[in-house]
Write a protein that holds these residues in place. Structure first.
Motif, short mmCIF file in Angstrom:
data_model
loop_
_atom_site.label_atom_id
_atom_site.label_comp_id
_atom_site.label_asym_id
_atom_site.label_seq_id
_atom_site.Cartn_x
_atom_site.Cartn_y
_atom_site.Cartn_z
N THR A 1 50.55 33.84 42.56
CA THR A 1 49.85 34.71 43.50
C THR A 1 50.17 36.16 43.16
N LEU A 2 49.17 37.01 43.29
CA LEU A 2 49.37 38.42 42.96
C LEU A 2 48.46 39.28 43.84
N VAL A 3 49.04 40.31 44.42
CA VAL A 3 48.28 41.28 45.21
C VAL A 3 48.48 42.64 44.55
N GLN A 4 47.39 43.25 44.12
CA GLN A 4 47.48 44.51 43.39
C GLN A 4 46.50 45.52 43.98
N PRO A 5 46.86 46.80 43.98
CA PRO A 5 45.92 47.82 44.46
C PRO A 5 44.87 48.14 43.41
N VAL A 6 43.74 48.62 43.88
CA VAL A 6 42.68 49.08 42.97
C VAL A 6 43.24 50.14 42.02
N GLY A 7 42.89 50.03 40.75
CA GLY A 7 43.31 51.00 39.76
C GLY A 7 44.63 50.67 39.07
N SER A 8 45.30 49.64 39.54
CA SER A 8 46.57 49.26 38.91
C SER A 8 46.31 48.34 37.72
N PRO A 9 47.30 48.21 36.83
CA PRO A 9 47.12 47.32 35.67
C PRO A 9 47.37 45.87 36.04
N LEU A 10 46.96 44.99 35.13
CA LEU A 10 47.11 43.56 35.36
C LEU A 10 47.61 42.89 34.09
N ILE B 1 47.20 35.89 27.05
CA ILE B 1 47.45 36.90 28.07
C ILE B 1 46.13 37.53 28.51
N LEU B 2 45.96 37.66 29.80
CA LEU B 2 44.79 38.33 30.38
C LEU B 2 45.25 39.65 30.97
N SER B 3 44.56 40.74 30.60
CA SER B 3 45.00 42.08 31.01
C SER B 3 43.87 42.92 31.54
N SER B 4 44.28 43.95 32.26
CA SER B 4 43.34 44.99 32.67
C SER B 4 44.12 46.30 32.78
N LYS B 5 43.50 47.39 32.41
CA LYS B 5 44.16 48.68 32.54
C LYS B 5 44.01 49.21 33.96
N LYS B 6 42.84 48.95 34.57
CA LYS B 6 42.59 49.42 35.93
C LYS B 6 41.77 48.38 36.69
N LEU B 7 42.39 47.76 37.68
CA LEU B 7 41.72 46.71 38.42
C LEU B 7 40.65 47.26 39.36
N LEU B 8 39.58 46.47 39.52
CA LEU B 8 38.52 46.76 40.48
C LEU B 8 38.57 45.74 41.61
N LEU B 9 37.99 46.08 42.74
CA LEU B 9 37.93 45.13 43.85
C LEU B 9 37.26 43.82 43.42
N SER B 10 36.26 43.94 42.56
CA SER B 10 35.51 42.77 42.11
C SER B 10 36.31 41.85 41.18
N ASP B 11 37.50 42.29 40.79
CA ASP B 11 38.35 41.43 39.95
C ASP B 11 39.10 40.39 40.76
N SER B 12 39.03 40.48 42.07
CA SER B 12 39.70 39.47 42.91
C SER B 12 39.11 38.10 42.63
#
Lengths: 114, 112
Positions: free
Chosen positions: A10-19, A75-86
């Motif tokens: 489980t992971l909760v991340q703010p918008v714009g944070s990396p993943l 590995i799955l990554s993102s530099k900046k998360l979007l709301l739609s990535d949930s």
């Protein structure tokens, strides 16, 4: 026997944070590796797959990326998360080049972007 | 990309009865593989049954069997003697050239 480990659960991340989501497979060599995303109440969308180290195929253009630094690591990554990535992210593996080898899934990661 | 269609978003069946889940797919390939997966509330994906397209005989696994109609591109799943533990989402999937494609799923509710 083969096993697949995926974390975190489980992971909760703010918008714009990396993943960074990680997946490892044990008990097999040169597997095909996959990342899927499942939106709430929906089917599985193929995001990336890999047939070997450093070989990544993308199915859906988005702000996500994948890497395979070792034979059994994906590995799955993102530099900046979007709301739609949930969503619910599933890693899976299958035998290389074998159509009769089914997908074997990890337990998944529930990602909530706030 | 291959497309997989499951036209029944949700179904219900009484315990011990039989239910059939539908699946159609679209492919231009002559040889491919088909699968049914089950996803219980735990969300763990579990393989139920698989079928090779070049095999005419329908696959069977205990209470689970398929009706594979290659010309119609149809691959339905029959669950006999339904049990409460069969309550889950069921996904139909196709495989070709290293890629697995899934349908949108059918939510099956087995009632006591």
């Amino acid at each position: 026997s083969q096993t697949i480990h995926q974390w975190p659960a489980t992971l909760v991340q703010p918008v714009g944070s990396p993943l960074s989501l990680e997946c490892t497979v044990e008990g097999t060599s040169n597997p095909n590796l996959y990342w899927y995303r499942q939106a709430a109440g929906r089917g599985l969308q193929l995001l990336f797959y890999s047939v070997g180290i450093g070989q990544i195929s993308s199915e859906v253009p988005q702000n996500l990326s994948a890497s395979r630094p070792q034979d059994r690591q994906f590995i799955l990554s993102s530099k900046k998360l979007l709301l739609s990535d949930s969503g619910f992210y599933l890693c899976a593996w299958s035998g290389s080049g074998q159509g009769d080898s089914p997908l074997h899934f990890g337990n998944g990661t529930r990602l909530t972007v706030t | 990309a291959q497309t997989v269609t499951q036209s029944q978003p949700e179904m219900s069946v009484q315990e011990a009865e039989t239910v059939t889940l539908s699946c159609t797919y679209d492919t231009s390939e002559s040889n491919y593989y088909l699968f049914w997966y089950k996803q219980p509330p735990s969300r763990q994906m579990i393989l139920v049954i698989r079928q090779e397209a070049y095999k005419q005989q329908n696959a069977t696994e205990n209470r689970f069997s398929v009706n594979f109609q290659k010309a119609a591109k149809s691959f339905s799943l029959k669950i006999s003697d339904s049990q409460l533990g069969d309550t889950a989402m069921y996904f139909c999937a196709t495989y070709n050239f290293n890629k697995f494609y899934f349908g949108s799923g059918t939510k099956l509710n087995v009632k006591p």
